[in-house]
Write a protein that holds these residues in place. Sequence first.
Motif, PDB file in Angstrom:
ATOM      1  N   SER A  55       0.846  -1.205   0.000  1.00 26.74           N
ATOM      2  CA  SER A  55       0.000   0.000   0.000  1.00 26.74           C
ATOM      3  C   SER A  55       0.878   1.251   0.000  1.00 26.74           C
ATOM      4  N   GLY A  56       0.232   2.380  -0.264  1.00 23.60           N
ATOM      5  CA  GLY A  56       0.943   3.649  -0.153  1.00 23.60           C
ATOM      6  C   GLY A  56       1.356   3.908   1.293  1.00 23.60           C
ATOM      7  N   THR A  57       0.506   3.505   2.219  1.00 24.38           N
ATOM      8  CA  THR A  57       0.823   3.704   3.641  1.00 24.38           C
ATOM      9  C   THR A  57       2.060   2.892   4.030  1.00 24.38           C
ATOM     10  N   LEU A  60       5.016   4.723   2.760  1.00 31.59           N
ATOM     11  CA  LEU A  60       5.332   5.877   3.614  1.00 31.59           C
ATOM     12  C   LEU A  60       6.042   5.439   4.886  1.00 31.59           C
ATOM     13  N   THR A  81      -4.162  16.858   3.578  1.00 31.62           N
ATOM     14  CA  THR A  81      -3.851  15.582   2.951  1.00 31.62           C
ATOM     15  C   THR A  81      -4.806  14.518   3.475  1.00 31.62           C
ATOM     16  N   ALA A  82      -4.690  13.321   2.906  1.00 30.77           N
ATOM     17  CA  ALA A  82      -5.396  12.178   3.479  1.00 30.77           C
ATOM     18  C   ALA A  82      -4.660  11.753   4.758  1.00 30.77           C
ATOM     19  N   PRO A  84      -3.483   9.004   6.086  1.00 30.07           N
ATOM     20  CA  PRO A  84      -2.317   8.111   6.153  1.00 30.07           C
ATOM     21  C   PRO A  84      -0.971   8.818   6.031  1.00 30.07           C
ATOM     22  N   THR A  85      -0.938   9.987   5.384  1.00 29.88           N
ATOM     23  CA  THR A  85       0.323  10.737   5.325  1.00 29.88           C
ATOM     24  C   THR A  85       0.858  10.922   6.742  1.00 29.88           C
ATOM     25  N   VAL A 127       3.371  16.589   0.163  1.00 27.95           N
ATOM     26  CA  VAL A 127       2.330  15.900  -0.605  1.00 27.95           C
ATOM     27  C   VAL A 127       2.039  16.717  -1.873  1.00 27.95           C
ATOM     28  N   ASP A 156       5.167  12.415  -1.032  1.00 27.67           N
ATOM     29  CA  ASP A 156       3.954  11.593  -1.071  1.00 27.67           C
ATOM     30  C   ASP A 156       3.237  11.923  -2.394  1.00 27.67           C
ATOM     31  N   ALA A 158       0.838  10.025  -3.762  1.00 27.62           N
ATOM     32  CA  ALA A 158      -0.351   9.171  -3.856  1.00 27.62           C
ATOM     33  C   ALA A 158      -1.392   9.763  -4.818  1.00 27.62           C
ATOM     34  N   HIS A 159      -1.414  11.105  -4.912  1.00 27.26           N
ATOM     35  CA  HIS A 159      -2.396  11.761  -5.793  1.00 27.26           C
ATOM     36  C   HIS A 159      -1.792  12.132  -7.144  1.00 27.26           C
ATOM     37  N   SER A 180       0.545   5.341  -4.419  1.00 24.75           N
ATOM     38  CA  SER A 180      -0.530   4.469  -3.928  1.00 24.75           C
ATOM     39  C   SER A 180      -1.299   3.908  -5.121  1.00 24.75           C
ATOM     40  N   GLN A 182      -4.190   2.263  -4.494  1.00 26.97           N
ATOM     41  CA  GLN A 182      -5.465   1.990  -3.819  1.00 26.97           C
ATOM     42  C   GLN A 182      -6.606   2.203  -4.822  1.00 26.97           C
ATOM     43  N   LYS A 185      -7.253   5.575  -7.113  1.00 27.18           N
ATOM     44  CA  LYS A 185      -6.161   6.420  -7.605  1.00 27.18           C
ATOM     45  C   LYS A 185      -6.070   6.344  -9.146  1.00 27.18           C
ATOM     46  N   GLY A 192      -2.179  -1.389  -3.106  1.00 28.39           N
ATOM     47  CA  GLY A 192      -0.784  -1.566  -3.474  1.00 28.39           C
ATOM     48  C   GLY A 192      -0.079  -0.234  -3.399  1.00 28.39           C
TER      49      GLY A 192
HETATM   50  C1  LIG Z   1      -2.070  11.638   0.098  1.00 27.93           C
HETATM   51  C2  LIG Z   1      -2.153  10.179   0.431  1.00 27.93           C
HETATM   52  N1  LIG Z   1      -1.081   9.592   0.994  1.00 27.93           N
HETATM   53  C3  LIG Z   1      -1.091   8.289   1.300  1.00 27.93           C
HETATM   54  C4  LIG Z   1      -2.182   7.491   1.045  1.00 27.93           C
HETATM   55  C5  LIG Z   1      -2.151   6.058   1.447  1.00 27.93           C
HETATM   56  O1  LIG Z   1      -2.223   5.202   0.364  1.00 27.93           O
HETATM   57  P1  LIG Z   1      -2.871   3.740   0.551  1.00 27.93           P
HETATM   58  O2  LIG Z   1      -4.341   3.898   0.672  1.00 27.93           O
HETATM   59  O3  LIG Z   1      -2.442   3.043  -0.706  1.00 27.93           O
HETATM   60  O4  LIG Z   1      -2.259   3.139   1.758  1.00 27.93           O
HETATM   61  C6  LIG Z   1      -3.319   8.069   0.447  1.00 27.93           C
HETATM   62  C7  LIG Z   1      -4.535   7.323   0.087  1.00 27.93           C
HETATM   63  O5  LIG Z   1      -5.181   6.572   0.575  1.00 27.93           O
HETATM   64  C8  LIG Z   1      -3.303   9.439   0.136  1.00 27.93           C
HETATM   65  O6  LIG Z   1      -4.361  10.020  -0.426  1.00 27.93           O
END
Ligand SMILES: Cc1ncc(COP(=O)(O)O)c(C=O)c1O
Length: 365
Positions: A55-57, A60, A81-82, A84-85, A127, A156, A158-159, A180, A182, A185, A192
């Motif tokens: 995952s993106g998380t 990170l 941000t979302a 998880p950052t 981000v 980051d 992810a976007h 990410s 997810q 995206k 992933g």
């Molecule tokens: C800005 C940002 N960073 C990190 C993530 C984490 O990614 P993931 O959902 O793949 O763990 C997300 C999305 O969910 C995100 O929008």
Amino acid sequence: MTPIVKVFMPPKEILLPAVESVLYSGMVGEGEHVYTFEDKFKSMFNIDNGFAVSSGTAALHMALILSGIQQGDEVVTTSMTAEPTNTSILQAGGVPVFADVDAKTGCLDIDSIVDMVTDRTKAILIVHYAGYVIDVQALQSKLETTFERHINIIEDCAHALGATIDGITVGTIGDFGIYSFQAIKHMTTLDGGFIVIKDHSLNKIAKKIRWFGMEKGVERTKLDLDILGYKYNMNNVTGIIGKIQLDYVEKNIKAHQFNAEYFNENLNNISGIEVVTLEKRLKPSYWLYTLLCDDSENVIKLLGGIEVMASKLHRPNHYHSLMTNFKRANMVNLDSFYKRLVHIPCGWWVEEEVRNLIVDTLKRG
Ligand SMILES: Cc1ncc(COP(=O)(O)O)c(C=O)c1O
């Protein structure tokens, strides 16, 4: 209703036989399809070095560990941000310190980042918010001229898959970058992610962190577990989905960019609405399209009336009780950005008719 985000799946007749062959191959874990996905992803996006993860998380968390974050170390980050950052900073034992953002893009403001750096700052987590771009080279040179030590930058992205700065893929300019995959995206492997690592000497340890702390390929009974790792690997099923997604992703990213550029041109000069354009060298990939509105609630309602979903989508993270007590800048720009913010859909699913309807509706007001 035209959604603000949407899952892209390749055609069934292409995806399903490929997934089925992996499902019944006896090799569903990390293997060939993960490694060939990594190669294809790196070559398509001009990424020199990095690994696919779960995952993106996870990416990170790994980037923060590889940056050397220890309990109590500060990480200058963004609230816009979302979650998880910032939860990943806490997971690594770090303490988020919130800098203010640029009032137009919602990405971190470089001067505010510098203001928030202290002796305890171990990394800066930026981000590329909504797929808009923060000028990483400008941040790097500002840090170099202001501080004597090197401070790691984690991007980051992810976007922001497909966004570039001077033609260089975002995520490859800082010390680490993350993507990410997810569900919603630019491309998805269901779940992933990917970690980009500038310093190749970290590869061995990165791969161990991805796999419980153990070295793959070494006989289990002879292996010594000497660092703490996690179950952060991608598997062959998501790997093959990723490889097939990559055959469509460039076209999809181009559609996001085409729609956004159409909005940039056609929503300009409407009273009460501002579009956000960047210098030419910063090329966004517009996961979401950002409008800044004098009356954001009214614009959301207006678009709802024509069955187009518009929304602020995220909640500034320092509003959450878990994060409200962390040190932060005076968030004047964030407050203004968030008040005026309306995201509208601009992805591959937004076709000419909807694009025109959005423009006409906002022009009429
Ligand atoms: C800005 C940002 N960073 C990190 C993530 C984490 O990614 P993931 O959902 O793949 O763990 C997300 C999305 O969910 C995100 O929008």
